[in-house]
Enzyme design. Sequence first.
Site, mmCIF file in Angstrom:
data_model
loop_
_atom_site.group_PDB
_atom_site.id
_atom_site.type_symbol
_atom_site.label_atom_id
_atom_site.label_comp_id
_atom_site.label_asym_id
_atom_site.label_seq_id
_atom_site.Cartn_x
_atom_site.Cartn_y
_atom_site.Cartn_z
ATOM 1 N N LYS A 177 -12.262 -4.825 2.228
ATOM 2 C CA LYS A 177 -11.675 -3.936 3.239
ATOM 3 C C LYS A 177 -12.576 -2.716 3.357
ATOM 4 O O LYS A 177 -12.754 -1.965 2.394
ATOM 5 C CB LYS A 177 -10.268 -3.522 2.816
ATOM 6 C CG LYS A 177 -9.633 -2.532 3.764
ATOM 7 C CD LYS A 177 -8.211 -2.221 3.359
ATOM 8 C CE LYS A 177 -7.588 -1.224 4.300
ATOM 9 N NZ LYS A 177 -6.200 -0.934 3.927
ATOM 10 N N SER A 227 -6.511 -3.122 14.587
ATOM 11 C CA SER A 227 -5.969 -2.371 15.727
ATOM 12 C C SER A 227 -7.045 -1.856 16.684
ATOM 13 O O SER A 227 -6.881 -1.925 17.897
ATOM 14 C CB SER A 227 -5.124 -1.213 15.215
ATOM 15 O OG SER A 227 -5.887 -0.364 14.374
ATOM 16 N N LYS A 265 -11.891 -7.421 6.353
ATOM 17 C CA LYS A 265 -11.270 -6.541 7.331
ATOM 18 C C LYS A 265 -12.151 -5.334 7.569
ATOM 19 O O LYS A 265 -12.577 -4.727 6.599
ATOM 20 C CB LYS A 265 -9.912 -6.107 6.769
ATOM 21 C CG LYS A 265 -9.182 -5.114 7.624
ATOM 22 C CD LYS A 265 -7.949 -4.649 6.915
ATOM 23 C CE LYS A 265 -7.399 -3.481 7.680
ATOM 24 N NZ LYS A 265 -6.428 -2.753 6.977
ATOM 25 N N CYS A 313 0.846 -1.187 0.000
ATOM 26 C CA CYS A 313 0.000 0.000 0.000
ATOM 27 C C CYS A 313 0.883 1.240 0.000
ATOM 28 O O CYS A 313 2.092 1.149 0.214
ATOM 29 C CB CYS A 313 -0.913 0.008 1.225
ATOM 30 S SG CYS A 313 -2.288 1.174 1.052
ATOM 31 N N GLU A 320 -16.530 -7.856 -4.735
ATOM 32 C CA GLU A 320 -15.100 -7.587 -4.558
ATOM 33 C C GLU A 320 -14.293 -8.893 -4.560
ATOM 34 O O GLU A 320 -13.260 -9.003 -5.218
ATOM 35 C CB GLU A 320 -14.848 -6.856 -3.227
ATOM 36 C CG GLU A 320 -15.138 -5.365 -3.241
ATOM 37 C CD GLU A 320 -14.039 -4.555 -3.933
ATOM 38 O OE1 GLU A 320 -13.055 -5.135 -4.415
ATOM 39 O OE2 GLU A 320 -14.190 -3.316 -3.988
HETATM 40 C C1 PBG Z 1 -3.031 0.110 4.838
HETATM 41 C C2 PBG Z 1 -3.588 -0.657 5.970
HETATM 42 C C3 PBG Z 1 -4.392 -0.242 7.048
HETATM 43 C C4 PBG Z 1 -4.525 -1.354 7.879
HETATM 44 C C5 PBG Z 1 -3.840 -2.411 7.284
HETATM 45 N N1 PBG Z 1 -3.295 -1.959 6.101
HETATM 46 C C6 PBG Z 1 -4.946 1.084 7.401
HETATM 47 C C7 PBG Z 1 -5.919 1.763 6.566
HETATM 48 O O1 PBG Z 1 -6.458 1.243 5.595
HETATM 49 O O2 PBG Z 1 -6.168 2.940 6.892
HETATM 50 C C8 PBG Z 1 -5.240 -1.387 9.196
HETATM 51 C C9 PBG Z 1 -4.794 -2.437 10.171
HETATM 52 C C10 PBG Z 1 -5.262 -2.250 11.556
HETATM 53 O O3 PBG Z 1 -6.055 -1.343 11.883
HETATM 54 O O4 PBG Z 1 -4.828 -3.058 12.399
HETATM 55 N N2 PBG Z 1 -3.914 0.632 3.921
#
Ligand code: PBG
Length: 334
Positions: free
Chosen positions: A206, A285, A259, A122, A244
Amino acid sequence: MEITINRRLTRLRKTETLRNLFSETKLSVSDFVMPYFVVEGRNIKQPISSMPGIFRFSIDNLIKEMVEVKKLNIPAVLLFGISEKKNKIGSSAYNSNGIVQKAIKKIKQEFGTDIIVITDVCLCSYTEHGHCGILCPTVNVQRPTDFIVDNDATLDVLSKIALSHSEAGVDIVAPSAMADGQVKIIRETLDKNGFKDVAIMSYSAKYASNFYAPFREAVDSSPKFGDRKSYQMDFHNVKEAIREVEQDIKEGADIVMVKPALAYLDVIKTVKENFNIPVAAYNVSGEYSMVKSYCEKIQIEKNLVIEILTSIKRSGADIIISYWTKDVARWLKK
Ligand code: PBG
C-alpha cells in the site's frame, strides 16, 4: 501488385466474434469487490461530492444495496465505517456495537454465505488525528517528526478491531494500517479466539499515494498533520513491495493486495510473478474520480473503465476492488 505475407496478425481481429474468441483477458463480475461506506442513522444515502455516484449509507439502506449486489451476482463487499466518536486511540473501531460490527451482523443475518463480507481494519477514520495508528508519545503536533505512528502500540488495537469484526461474523479482514507485524498479530489473535476460518487480505503493498484524496473526504480520515509516508510505501519502490508481500505471506496472509492499481500495474505484475497467492488490486478513489470528471466532457465512461479494469486484470490481479463494480456487473450482463 500481390504481396505475400504469411502471418497476418490482423486476421483474428476482423470481427467482434473473432476478437472475443481470442481475447486473452476476460473480465468477470465474479472477480469484483464493491466498497461501501457505512454511517450511523436511518434512511441515509448521502452523496460523496468527490466521488460522483458513491454514497454513505445507513445500515437499513445498505441492506437495500445488498439486495441489488446479490441480484447482480457481485460476490463480495468491502466495508468502511465512519465514526462519530473519534478519540486518540480510535477505540470506537473495536466497539462490539460499532457501525461496522452492526453492519456485518445485519448483512450476514440477511444474506448468509451469498455475500462475502470484507472489512477494512485501520484506525484512520476512528482517530481524531486521522493517522492509521496510535501516535508516538513524543510526537509534537506543531512540528511532527517522521516518526508519527508507534508501530508496536498500534498492533494491539488492530488485533482488537479484527477480533471484533470476526465476532460479528466477517468473512475476511483487511488490515490497511501498514504496521509491521499486523498480519501476524491478527492471525494469532483470531486463531486463539476460535476464528481460524476468517481469512486475511493484507494491504501488503500500500503506497503513500495522492490517489486516496476523495476517499479521505468520504470517511473523514485525512491526517490532521503530517502525512502517511512514515508507514505507507514510497512510490519509487517495487523491490520493497516484494519484501512487504513476502513478509505478509510468512505472517499468514491469505490474499495480498497492491494499492493503488492503475499507476502500479508493474507492482501487480511483479507480485503475481513472484508469489503463488491470490493478488487483489484496489482501483482507488482517485482513479475513480479522475475518470468520472474526464467523462463529464467526453462520454466514454463504459469503454474507458472496461479498458482500465482489463489492464488491471491483465497485469495479474485475481480480484479487483472497484467503485465501478455495480456498473461492471450491469455492463457485462448486456
Ligand atoms: C485506510 C484506507 C485508505 C484507503 C483504503 N483504506 C486511505 C488511506 O490510506 O489514506 C483508500 C481507498 C481509496 O482511496 O479508495 N487506511
